[in-house]
Design a protein around this motif. Structure first.
Motif, PDB file in Angstrom:
ATOM      1  N   LEU B 236       0.837  -1.207   0.000  1.00 60.62           N
ATOM      2  CA  LEU B 236       0.000   0.000   0.000  1.00 60.62           C
ATOM      3  C   LEU B 236       0.868   1.251   0.000  1.00 60.62           C
ATOM      4  CD1 LEU B 236      -3.084   0.947   0.546  1.00 60.62           C
ATOM      5  CD2 LEU B 236      -2.133   1.587   2.736  1.00 60.62           C
ATOM      6  N   LEU B 237       1.953   1.193   0.776  1.00 58.15           N
ATOM      7  CA  LEU B 237       2.844   2.351   0.866  1.00 58.15           C
ATOM      8  C   LEU B 237       3.406   2.695  -0.509  1.00 58.15           C
ATOM      9  CD1 LEU B 237       5.580   2.832   3.510  1.00 58.15           C
ATOM     10  CD2 LEU B 237       6.138   3.161   1.145  1.00 58.15           C
ATOM     11  N   TYR B 238       3.905   1.687  -1.213  1.00 61.17           N
ATOM     12  CA  TYR B 238       4.518   1.986  -2.507  1.00 61.17           C
ATOM     13  C   TYR B 238       3.491   2.480  -3.507  1.00 61.17           C
ATOM     14  CZ  TYR B 238       9.286   0.718  -1.570  1.00 61.17           C
ATOM     15  OH  TYR B 238      10.569   0.727  -1.095  1.00 61.17           O
ATOM     16  N   VAL B 239       2.306   1.857  -3.502  1.00 60.47           N
ATOM     17  CA  VAL B 239       1.273   2.310  -4.435  1.00 60.47           C
ATOM     18  C   VAL B 239       0.851   3.741  -4.091  1.00 60.47           C
ATOM     19  CG1 VAL B 239      -1.045   1.861  -5.264  1.00 60.47           C
ATOM     20  CG2 VAL B 239       0.508  -0.029  -4.930  1.00 60.47           C
ATOM     21  N   SER B 240       0.698   4.017  -2.780  1.00 61.47           N
ATOM     22  CA  SER B 240       0.334   5.379  -2.388  1.00 61.47           C
ATOM     23  C   SER B 240       1.425   6.362  -2.764  1.00 61.47           C
ATOM     24  CB  SER B 240       0.123   5.486  -0.879  1.00 61.47           C
ATOM     25  OG  SER B 240      -0.705   4.505  -0.413  1.00 61.47           O
ATOM     26  N   LEU B 241       2.664   5.918  -2.626  1.00 64.31           N
ATOM     27  CA  LEU B 241       3.778   6.812  -2.928  1.00 64.31           C
ATOM     28  C   LEU B 241       3.772   7.183  -4.406  1.00 64.31           C
ATOM     29  CD1 LEU B 241       6.277   8.094  -1.686  1.00 64.31           C
ATOM     30  CD2 LEU B 241       7.553   6.100  -2.358  1.00 64.31           C
ATOM     31  N   ILE B 242       3.578   6.177  -5.249  1.00 61.50           N
ATOM     32  CA  ILE B 242       3.539   6.461  -6.684  1.00 61.50           C
ATOM     33  C   ILE B 242       2.359   7.372  -6.983  1.00 61.50           C
ATOM     34  CG2 ILE B 242       3.167   5.410  -8.949  1.00 61.50           C
ATOM     35  CD1 ILE B 242       4.795   3.039  -7.990  1.00 61.50           C
ATOM     36  N   ALA B 243       1.219   7.080  -6.349  1.00 60.90           N
ATOM     37  CA  ALA B 243       0.038   7.917  -6.560  1.00 60.90           C
ATOM     38  C   ALA B 243       0.301   9.334  -6.080  1.00 60.90           C
ATOM     39  CB  ALA B 243      -1.155   7.317  -5.821  1.00 60.90           C
ATOM     40  N   CYS B 244       0.974   9.449  -4.945  1.00 60.27           N
ATOM     41  CA  CYS B 244       1.167  10.769  -4.332  1.00 60.27           C
ATOM     42  C   CYS B 244       2.159  11.608  -5.125  1.00 60.27           C
ATOM     43  CB  CYS B 244       1.634  10.558  -2.898  1.00 60.27           C
ATOM     44  SG  CYS B 244       2.464  11.917  -2.160  1.00 60.27           S
ATOM     45  N   VAL B 245       3.198  10.961  -5.674  1.00 60.66           N
ATOM     46  CA  VAL B 245       4.216  11.743  -6.361  1.00 60.66           C
ATOM     47  C   VAL B 245       3.857  11.953  -7.834  1.00 60.66           C
ATOM     48  CG1 VAL B 245       6.634  11.793  -7.054  1.00 60.66           C
ATOM     49  CG2 VAL B 245       6.014  11.007  -4.791  1.00 60.66           C
ATOM     50  N   PHE B 246       3.334  10.907  -8.474  1.00 59.88           N
ATOM     51  CA  PHE B 246       3.138  11.032  -9.921  1.00 59.88           C
ATOM     52  C   PHE B 246       1.687  11.289 -10.319  1.00 59.88           C
ATOM     53  CE2 PHE B 246       7.090   8.676  -9.436  1.00 59.88           C
ATOM     54  CZ  PHE B 246       7.927   9.478 -10.176  1.00 59.88           C
ATOM     55  N   LEU B 247       0.725  10.987  -9.452  1.00 62.19           N
ATOM     56  CA  LEU B 247      -0.683  11.276  -9.762  1.00 62.19           C
ATOM     57  C   LEU B 247      -1.298  12.061  -8.608  1.00 62.19           C
ATOM     58  CD1 LEU B 247      -1.590   7.534 -10.444  1.00 62.19           C
ATOM     59  CD2 LEU B 247      -0.965   9.137 -12.228  1.00 62.19           C
ATOM     60  N   PRO B 248      -0.790  13.246  -8.308  1.00 61.12           N
ATOM     61  CA  PRO B 248      -1.219  13.901  -7.075  1.00 61.12           C
ATOM     62  C   PRO B 248      -2.554  14.638  -7.180  1.00 61.12           C
ATOM     63  CG  PRO B 248       0.397  15.234  -8.172  1.00 61.12           C
ATOM     64  CD  PRO B 248       0.156  14.052  -9.068  1.00 61.12           C
ATOM     65  N   TRP B 249      -3.258  14.495  -8.305  1.00 61.02           N
ATOM     66  CA  TRP B 249      -4.441  15.318  -8.472  1.00 61.02           C
ATOM     67  C   TRP B 249      -5.547  14.900  -7.513  1.00 61.02           C
ATOM     68  CZ3 TRP B 249      -2.074  12.731 -12.592  1.00 61.02           C
ATOM     69  CH2 TRP B 249      -1.111  13.528 -13.243  1.00 61.02           C
ATOM     70  N   GLY B 250      -6.198  15.870  -6.971  1.00 63.41           N
ATOM     71  CA  GLY B 250      -7.358  15.598  -6.142  1.00 63.41           C
ATOM     72  C   GLY B 250      -7.053  15.393  -4.684  1.00 63.41           C
ATOM     73  N   THR B 251      -5.759  15.344  -4.340  1.00 64.92           N
ATOM     74  CA  THR B 251      -5.430  15.184  -2.927  1.00 64.92           C
ATOM     75  C   THR B 251      -5.863  16.439  -2.176  1.00 64.92           C
ATOM     76  OG1 THR B 251      -3.509  13.991  -3.692  1.00 64.92           O
ATOM     77  CG2 THR B 251      -3.571  14.555  -1.376  1.00 64.92           C
ATOM     78  N   ALA B 252      -6.599  16.231  -1.070  1.00 61.65           N
ATOM     79  CA  ALA B 252      -7.096  17.373  -0.321  1.00 61.65           C
ATOM     80  C   ALA B 252      -5.941  18.080   0.364  1.00 61.65           C
ATOM     81  CB  ALA B 252      -8.110  16.896   0.713  1.00 61.65           C
ATOM     82  N   THR B 253      -5.977  19.405   0.372  1.00 60.51           N
ATOM     83  CA  THR B 253      -4.901  20.166   1.021  1.00 60.51           C
ATOM     84  C   THR B 253      -5.178  20.259   2.515  1.00 60.51           C
ATOM     85  OG1 THR B 253      -6.122  22.080   0.324  1.00 60.51           O
ATOM     86  CG2 THR B 253      -4.146  21.554  -0.917  1.00 60.51           C
ATOM     87  N   ALA B 254      -4.237  20.877   3.202  1.00 58.43           N
ATOM     88  CA  ALA B 254      -4.276  20.875   4.659  1.00 58.43           C
ATOM     89  C   ALA B 254      -5.552  21.515   5.209  1.00 58.43           C
ATOM     90  CB  ALA B 254      -3.050  21.590   5.196  1.00 58.43           C
ATOM     91  N   ASP B 255      -6.032  22.585   4.564  1.00 55.65           N
ATOM     92  CA  ASP B 255      -7.154  23.319   5.140  1.00 55.65           C
ATOM     93  C   ASP B 255      -8.474  22.979   4.430  1.00 55.65           C
ATOM     94  OD1 ASP B 255      -6.208  24.287   2.834  1.00 55.65           O
ATOM     95  OD2 ASP B 255      -6.261  26.412   3.396  1.00 55.65           O
ATOM     96  N   ALA B 256      -8.524  21.798   3.799  1.00 55.34           N
ATOM     97  CA  ALA B 256      -9.712  21.472   3.011  1.00 55.34           C
ATOM     98  C   ALA B 256     -10.904  21.140   3.913  1.00 55.34           C
ATOM     99  CB  ALA B 256      -9.420  20.279   2.109  1.00 55.34           C
ATOM    100  N   GLY B 257     -12.107  21.337   3.362  1.00 55.18           N
ATOM    101  CA  GLY B 257     -13.311  20.998   4.102  1.00 55.18           C
ATOM    102  C   GLY B 257     -13.628  19.519   3.962  1.00 55.18           C
ATOM    103  N   VAL B 258     -14.777  19.114   4.545  1.00 52.96           N
ATOM    104  CA  VAL B 258     -15.148  17.701   4.558  1.00 52.96           C
ATOM    105  C   VAL B 258     -15.405  17.194   3.138  1.00 52.96           C
ATOM    106  CG1 VAL B 258     -16.800  16.026   5.455  1.00 52.96           C
ATOM    107  CG2 VAL B 258     -16.134  17.989   6.838  1.00 52.96           C
ATOM    108  N   GLY B 259     -16.070  18.029   2.335  1.00 47.03           N
ATOM    109  CA  GLY B 259     -16.395  17.621   0.972  1.00 47.03           C
ATOM    110  C   GLY B 259     -15.151  17.270   0.181  1.00 47.03           C
ATOM    111  N   ARG B 260     -14.142  18.153   0.281  1.00 47.19           N
ATOM    112  CA  ARG B 260     -12.898  17.915  -0.443  1.00 47.19           C
ATOM    113  C   ARG B 260     -12.219  16.646   0.060  1.00 47.19           C
ATOM    114  NH1 ARG B 260     -10.535  19.161  -4.580  1.00 47.19           N
ATOM    115  NH2 ARG B 260      -8.518  19.611  -3.651  1.00 47.19           N
ATOM    116  N   LEU B 261     -12.311  16.406   1.360  1.00 46.27           N
ATOM    117  CA  LEU B 261     -11.691  15.218   1.924  1.00 46.27           C
ATOM    118  C   LEU B 261     -12.344  13.948   1.382  1.00 46.27           C
ATOM    119  CD1 LEU B 261     -11.023  16.097   5.661  1.00 46.27           C
ATOM    120  CD2 LEU B 261      -9.346  15.430   3.953  1.00 46.27           C
TER     121      LEU B 261
END
Lengths: 666, 318
Positions: B236-261
């Motif tokens: 899971l870590l490696y898949v998340s890492l690839i997703a996080c670095v190379f497909l980062p779209w849609g990741t909620a930012t630090a101050d996002a609301g519930v909907g974005r999360l």
């Protein structure tokens, strides 16, 4: 401050002749090592308080010894104070270890007189403030350690180690002598005067190269490392620990003192030379270590790796300083200094562990060990900590300094020169390789010697080592953990050193949230050893409690499963050579010219089949063997001169006189 | 208050990764089975296996030391901490400054260090073969990973994963050759590190072909459950890492609301599914390599990563 330090050194020097007498007494070694422990602890505390509370004072002293009219100059600045801490922390730990270990020494008269003198020599090198005292102390340190290398002189291997060591040490001193000669030509021997003079860029460059040869041969940089894996294992274990963990640091001190302090602003190509030596030393050193089966040789080769990492840090610091990026230079320099400290801790610890194993079994060969974790549980625990720390794994200290070095590498695209742009990524790759190999190497060291089943009777009947030795190891292990989870304290303590040497410091670390360390900015990189440690501890204990609470906590003992074919013979286990076989096959055929030779007896012959592995140290074959051959050839020719008649001798003297007169006349 | 919410959000992240990890493994197995025209075990089988193992007695070899019994917890702790520091659906991990990418790799390295030691503890031939091969694979995979991280970190100007993800999601990235190389290198490393085909076969118990399984051969009961769970977490870590670095779209930012999360979470599960599917397809379409072909395979990753870094050093835009 400096008075206390000098009196302690004098006490050590006084203990040396006392050692001659004490070595004949039954409890003499306890008195001697006890005395060394007190003196080194005093020095360590003095230096530490100087570093922490009076870093801006640089007390100096001049003693009326040494060269006439010059005297011996001593000075205690932040750099000296830091290295005094390293030397004496290692010295105190070794003395404590030796309180127990030294009682079993079979020839105390060959170790006891030299041990305090050796400690004193290293201290004086760090305190010296003129070239003469520095060189005398350096030579003193070399000779006393040589005496201890050959203390077990009945083994031919040790005598050869001592011979090679003496040759290389003389070569190193020669290089240092030339370096100081060049520096002193315009200014004199006093370091203060050298600092104030401004040697030309070309001259400074030559001095840097000479320092790399002189200090590098003592520190074990490739390709001048050849003596180190021979000499370090030959000495008694506490001395091995000092030679590998501490004396190599004194060599680093010599390099830093001259290149960073005494020479003017660096030029970018110096750093290139240093990096080109440091990076390969790191990777090749640990690859060699991986191929060994003698515990102490593994540790000695791994010292070459760590020295490579330290010099890589120093090279980066030089590069950044030359380009005026002194805040990154401070980062790289602090990383190197932190690694100096860390390596002194875990390498001493590991050598003491090897000493404990040697004391319990009489074996240094891993192929004859195994299963010691059952027999020597406390030693096994301490050594495990050392192995994790030296493999640069969090949350221990080795990781912090490597992490800081990597952070410095990540900032180097800012350097303008193209040579460095091409070399630094390669050096980064070499360091990454070295880190991975180090983990493999120490899995092997620990797994073969401490885990598994005993491979010999001595290993099966080993006993835990004495309390003094255990205390020394456990204290060092605790230091490894503390320096790993609270690195900010250590980085801050190094600030005055880096201020003096590269003109800037890393950001102040203590006081950041949760004691995080942040080399440049939090958005860029940060690491918090304390939280990593707490998180891991929390996860581990949560898992353990949850499982024992909600799931089965029953346990049965049974014979090993081993796919249904357990074999009671311990020889079926993986051995040290078989463990490294895959890596040897991948990297060894080129780097070591490794060959596996299967000797199959003819059918029906009762001789067992054998598999031999041949490894060659290519550097030895290419660099040292031809030189040795050449010298042998030349001495054979010159040897004739020993058997001349009186008439021919007189002719020879006459011709020499004429030639000299001609030279003078021209 | 602030510290409390820090701890809570971190705790939530940790339980999410722990809960989802076996599902990902089950999903990959299911897809592989379907591709081979088998029905395959149910999606939830990994959970059942874990529970079954937890309930069983531990059968410990006579010669096993205390270290052998502690190591499963150490491996689990190291992997879990590392996995919970990789941003998944939200970027606002308040403890993310604890460890950057390099430290995450080193945490996994610690877990592997102990696993290799465990393989040697009982003193059998199979344990040794597994450990020896594992460190050989790691001696190439780890530097390849580290150098990949170098190149990514130098492009993003940070080794902090949230910052890397934020940068990669922004328009400032563009198409870069070095990123492409880093992606390939990271994928190869992920295959090797997770004991997947073509480097290792997670399904086999043929002694001569296995690496990971040989190391854990002597484990049973709850210890084996923990080690299995750790390997699910690592995938899971490696898949998340690839997703996080190379497909980062849609990741909620630090101050996002519930909907974005919620949106970020849905997208994250989608990414996991896609990458898991691709992994299964890749694994069914390729054969396992001989042990001594692996260095060449990983050597390619190392070279690609080094080239990517070098490109970054000599050119700011590639």
């Amino acid at each position: 401050m400096i008075a206390v330090a000098l009196w302690s050194v004098a006490a050590l020097l006084a203990l040396a002749p006392a050692g001659v007498v004490l070595s004949t007494r039954p409890r003499g070694s306890i008195i001697l090592y006890g005395g060394c422990l007190i003196a080194t602890s005093t020095l360590c505390v003095t230096a530490l308080s100087d570093l922490l509370y009076f870093p801006h004072l640089t007390p100096s002293a001049t003693l009326p010894i040494g060269l006439p009219w010059l005297g011996a100059h001593f000075r205690l600045d932040a750099l000296s104070a830091f290295f005094l801490v390293v030397v004496n922390l290692g010295g105190a730990a070794a003395s404590l270890f030796a309180l127990g270990y030294g009682r079993h020494e079979d020839s105390p008269g060959r170790v006891l007189p030299f041990y305090p003198a050796y400690l004193a020599g290293m201290n004086v090198v760090v305190l010296a403030n003129d070239a003469f005292s520095f060189l005398v102390a350096w030579e003193f340190m070399s000779l006393t350690s040589w005496a201890m290398v050959v203390s077990h002189h009945r083994e031919a291997e040790n005598v050869r180690a001592g011979y090679v060591y003496l040759l290389m040490a003389s070569f190193g001193t020669l290089a240092l002598l030339l370096a100081f000669g060049l520096l002193a030509s315009g200014a004199g021997y006093d370091f203060d005067a050298i600092r104030a003079s401004h040697p030309s860029a070309a001259l400074s460059g030559v001095v840097v190269i000479l320092m790399l040869l002189g200090a590098g041969s003592k520190a074990g940089l490739m390709p001048l490392h050849a003596w180190l894996p021979l000499a370090h294992p030959a000495a008694p274990s506490h001395v091995s620990g000092l030679m590998s963990g501490v004396m190599t640091k004194v060599a680093v001190y010599g390099f830093v003192r001259i290149v960073f302090d005494l020479l003017p602003e660096p030029v970018w190509w110096w750093s290139m030379v240093v990096l080109l030596v440091g990076g390969p030393s790191a990777t090749l050193g640990v690859l060699y270590a991986l191929m060994q089966r003698d515990i102490k040789r593994v540790l000695a080769y791994s010292t070459i790796e760590n020295i490579g990492i330290i010099f890589t840090g120093l090279g980066l610091a030089l590069a950044f300083k030359a380009e005026g990026l002194d805040w990154v230079a401070a980062l790289a320099f602090t990383a190197a200094m932190l690694h100096v400290f860390n390596h002194a801790l875990f390498k001493s610890l590991l050598f003491f562990g090897a000493g404990a194993v040697l004391g319990a079994t009489g074996e240094r060969d891993m192929e004859k060990l195994g299963g010691l974790i059952h027999r020597m549980p406390k030693t096994a625990f301490a050594v495990l900590v050392g192995c994790v720390a030296i493999s640069a794994l969090p949350p221990f200290n080795g990781f912090v300094s490597e992490w800081l070095t990597f952070q410095a590498i990540l900032l180097s695209p800012q350097l303008p020169s193209w040579g460095l742009k091409l070399i630094i990524p390669a050096v980064g790759g070499l360091l990454a390789l070295a880190a991975a190999f180090a983990a493999a190497c120490f899995v092997k060291l620990y797994g073969i010697s401490f885990l598994g089943r005993p491979r010999s009777d001595v290993a099966a009947s080993a006993h835990e080592t004495d309390r003094f030795s255990l205390t020394a190891m456990l204290v060092l292990a605790a230091f490894c953990l503390v320096a790993g989870i609270l690195p900010g304290l250590f980085i801050d303590a190094l600030a005055p050193v880096s201020k003096n040497m590269v003109g800037n410091i890393m950001p102040h670390q203590v006081g950041l949230q949760w004691l995080t360390i942040v080399p440049i900015a939090e958005s860029r990189s940060s690491y918090n050893g304390l939280l990593v440690f707490l998180f891991a501890a929390l996860c581990g204990t949560t898992a353990a409690t949850a499982i024992h609470r909600f799931a089965s906590d029953r346990l049965r003992r049974a014979p090993a499963w081993d796919c249904g074919y357990p074999d009671p013979n311990p020889a079926i286990q993986y051995s040290a050579s078989s463990f490294s076989q895959p890596i040897r096959r991948v990297f060894g055929s080129v780097i070591f010219a490794a060959r596996e030779i299967g000797e199959m007896p003819p059918p029906s012959s009762p001789v067992p089949a054998r598999l031999r592995v041949e490894l060659h140290d290519l550097i030895w074959d290419v660099l040292y063997a031809p030189i040795a051959k050449l010298i042998g050839f030349a001495t054979d020719r010159i040897n004739i001169l020993q058997f001349l008649t009186i008439r021919r001798y007189l002719t020879l003297v006459f011709v020499a006189l004429i030639v000299l007169l001609l030279v003078v006349a021209l | 208050m602030n510290a409390l919410s820090d701890v809570l959000s971190q705790g939530a992240q940790m339980s999410v990764v722990l809960g989802v990890a076996p599902l990902l493994t089950g999903f990959v197995r299911k897809v592989k089975a379907r591709l081979l025209r088998r029905r395959g075990p149910p999606l939830l089988q990994p959970y059942r296996d874990l529970i079954r193992l937890m309930r069983k007695d531990v059968v410990l070899a006579d010669n096993a030391s205390w270290l052998f019994r502690v190591i499963p917890y150490l491996i689990f702790a190291g992997t879990w901490v590392a996995a919970s520091l990789v941003p998944t659906f939200g970027n606002g991990l308040l403890f993310s400054w604890t460890a950057d990418l390099i430290a995450i790799i080193a945490l996994l390295g610690s877990a592997r260090f102990f696993q290799a030691l465990a393989g040697m503890d009982v003193g059998t031939a199979f344990g040794g073969i597994g450990s020896s091969r594992e460190v050989m694979i790691a001696s190439l995979a780890e530097p390849a990973m580290l150098i990949t991280v170098f190149s990514v970190a130098m492009i993003a100007g940070s080794t902090q994963l949230p910052n890397v993800a934020e940068f990669m999601g922004s328009d400032a990235v563009g198409l870069r050759v070095s990123l492409g190389m880093a992606f390939v290198a990271l994928t190869i490393v992920a295959l090797a590190e997770n004991a997947r085909i073509p480097v290792d076969n997670p399904a086999t118990h043929l002694e001569l072909t296995m690496v990971h399984e040989a190391m854990v051969l002597e484990y049973s009961g709850r210890h084996l459950a923990l080690i299995d769970l750790s390997s699910h977490l690592k995938l899971l870590l490696y898949v998340s890492l690839i997703a996080c670095v190379f497909l980062p779209w849609g990741t909620a930012t630090a101050d996002a609301g519930v909907g974005r999360l919620v949106f970020g979470a849905l997208l994250y599960f989608g990414k996991l599914a896609v990458l898991g599917f691709l992994l299964a397809v890749f694994e069914t379409s390729i054969a396992k390599m001989r042990v001594f072909r692996i260095p060449e395979f990983l050597g390619a990753a190392l070279m690609l990563a080094l080239l990517a870094t070098l490109l970054r050093f000599v050119s700011g835009s590639l």
